[in-house]
Scaffold this motif. Structure first.
Motif, short mmCIF file in Angstrom:
data_model
loop_
_atom_site.label_atom_id
_atom_site.label_comp_id
_atom_site.label_asym_id
_atom_site.label_seq_id
_atom_site.Cartn_x
_atom_site.Cartn_y
_atom_site.Cartn_z
N GLU A 16 27.88 35.26 49.21
CA GLU A 16 27.18 35.79 48.05
C GLU A 16 26.91 37.28 48.21
OE1 GLU A 16 22.93 35.21 45.68
OE2 GLU A 16 23.61 33.66 47.08
N ILE A 17 26.46 37.68 49.39
CA ILE A 17 26.19 39.10 49.65
C ILE A 17 27.48 39.91 49.53
CG2 ILE A 17 25.61 40.74 51.49
CD1 ILE A 17 23.48 38.69 52.42
N THR A 18 28.55 39.39 50.13
CA THR A 18 29.84 40.08 50.08
C THR A 18 30.34 40.19 48.64
OG1 THR A 18 30.38 39.23 52.29
CG2 THR A 18 32.19 40.11 50.98
N ALA A 19 30.20 39.10 47.88
CA ALA A 19 30.66 39.09 46.49
C ALA A 19 29.88 40.09 45.64
CB ALA A 19 30.54 37.68 45.92
N GLN A 20 28.59 40.20 45.89
CA GLN A 20 27.78 41.16 45.13
C GLN A 20 28.25 42.59 45.39
OE1 GLN A 20 23.82 39.36 46.48
NE2 GLN A 20 23.28 40.12 44.45
N LEU A 21 28.51 42.88 46.66
CA LEU A 21 28.99 44.23 47.00
C LEU A 21 30.36 44.48 46.40
CD1 LEU A 21 27.84 44.51 50.72
CD2 LEU A 21 27.10 45.98 48.84
N GLU A 22 31.23 43.49 46.50
CA GLU A 22 32.57 43.64 45.93
C GLU A 22 32.51 43.89 44.43
OE1 GLU A 22 34.62 40.10 47.11
OE2 GLU A 22 35.50 41.05 48.89
N ASP A 23 31.59 43.19 43.77
CA ASP A 23 31.46 43.34 42.32
C ASP A 23 31.09 44.78 41.95
OD1 ASP A 23 31.42 42.11 39.65
OD2 ASP A 23 29.27 42.55 39.71
N CYS A 24 30.27 45.40 42.80
CA CYS A 24 29.83 46.78 42.53
C CYS A 24 30.86 47.81 43.00
CB CYS A 24 28.50 47.06 43.23
SG CYS A 24 27.08 46.23 42.51
N LEU A 25 31.56 47.53 44.10
CA LEU A 25 32.36 48.55 44.75
C LEU A 25 33.87 48.45 44.53
CD1 LEU A 25 30.47 48.81 48.17
CD2 LEU A 25 30.52 50.51 46.34
N SER A 26 34.38 47.26 44.27
CA SER A 26 35.83 47.11 44.18
C SER A 26 36.41 47.92 43.01
CB SER A 26 36.21 45.64 44.04
OG SER A 26 35.68 45.08 42.85
N LYS A 27 35.66 48.01 41.93
CA LYS A 27 36.15 48.79 40.77
C LYS A 27 36.17 50.29 41.06
CE LYS A 27 31.56 48.81 38.52
NZ LYS A 27 30.91 47.83 39.42
#
Length: 266
Positions: A10-21
């Motif tokens: 969940e933590i990783t997914a939240q960061l990915e959601d903010c940073l991957s774009k």
């Protein structure tokens, strides 16, 4: 109570959601994995089961994050513009994803009072499984005798066309034993390939060739190559020629990145 792998995801997914774009990748690790490879003087002062996340920039970061950042904000102070951009994007993601939670954010360019880096970026990337850290000791029958050879990380998708930017330590998030340490992809398994990689990185790094040791799915754009090929003292003039002006009237000082080879900066 230790966090489950579901919490880590969940933590990783939240960061990915903010940073991957914005052209970043994130990979979780345990502090103990990192500390186990290093002398005590480089240890992170957290329990072994503490969650950390390493942040990498991919080739698309320049166009997706850096150039828009320059258009929106321009220079802030005298530090390196790339470092300003990374700090803005990462700190914004941490504030947005984890409001009120204490997260120890360490950037690749930051030094401790002892002049040691706040974290060893390539070790963090290796133990997270994000990239393989090739060192002199990984070559059988080394041809270099006692010569100092810096190691370098290779990403399974991007080869050498990436950089390790930050480490986030979640001091209040212990992780259970169900989080298994990944094995980083050995992209350069042969002795000959490893010699080529290390010699390219140490002796011919300016020609970019070591970055293509594996076939990358994406490389830096020509504009990005021009930026990183320009000496730091001249990057202000380059950015100005592209139409990016500082917000104040002071020209930024040159920030020589002394950790560039060690930390994969650029």
């Amino acid at each position: 109570m230790a966090a489950s792998t579901a919490n880590v995801d969940e933590i990783t997914a939240q960061l990915e959601d903010c940073l991957s774009k914005c052209g970043f990748e994130v990979s979780p690790l345990k502090v103990g994995w990192y500390n186990s490879l290093l002398p005590a003087s480089f240890h992170l002062a957290y329990p072994d089961d503490t969650l950390a996340v390493v942040v990498l920039s991919t080739p698309s970061m320049f166009e997706q994050a850096f150039l828009p950042f320059m258009e929106e904000r321009g220079y802030q102070g005298l530090s390196d513009p790339i470092d300003q951009c990374v700090k803005h994007r990462v700190s914004s993601a941490v504030s947005q994803c984890f409001p009120g939670q204490e997260v120890d954010v360490r950037y690749d360019y930051e030094l401790l009072p002892s002049r040691k880096p706040k974290f060893l970026a390539q070790t963090a990337a290796h133990v997270s499984g994000a990239a393989f850290y090739y060192q002199k000791s990984d070559v059988i029958d080394q041809p270099w005798d006692e010569k100092k050879m810096f190691g370098v990380c290779v990403h399974p998708k991007f080869g050498g066309w990436f950089a390790i930017r930050a480490l986030l330590v979640f001091g209040g998030v212990p992780v259970g034993s169900e989080m298994a340490q990944p094995v980083p992809p050995d992209c350069v398994p042969s002795r000959e390939g490893r010699i080529q990689l290390l010699e390219g990185f140490n002796f011919h790094w300016q020609d970019w060739s070591y970055r293509n040791i594996v076939h990358p799915v994406q490389t830096y754009s020509q504009k990005q190559r021009d930026y990183f090929a320009t000496p730091p003292a001249q990057r202000f003039a380059l950015l100005k020629s592209w139409g990016f002006l500082p917000k104040d009237n002071d020209q930024p000082e040159s920030t020589l990145d002394t950790q560039s080879q060690v930390n994969g900066h650029g």
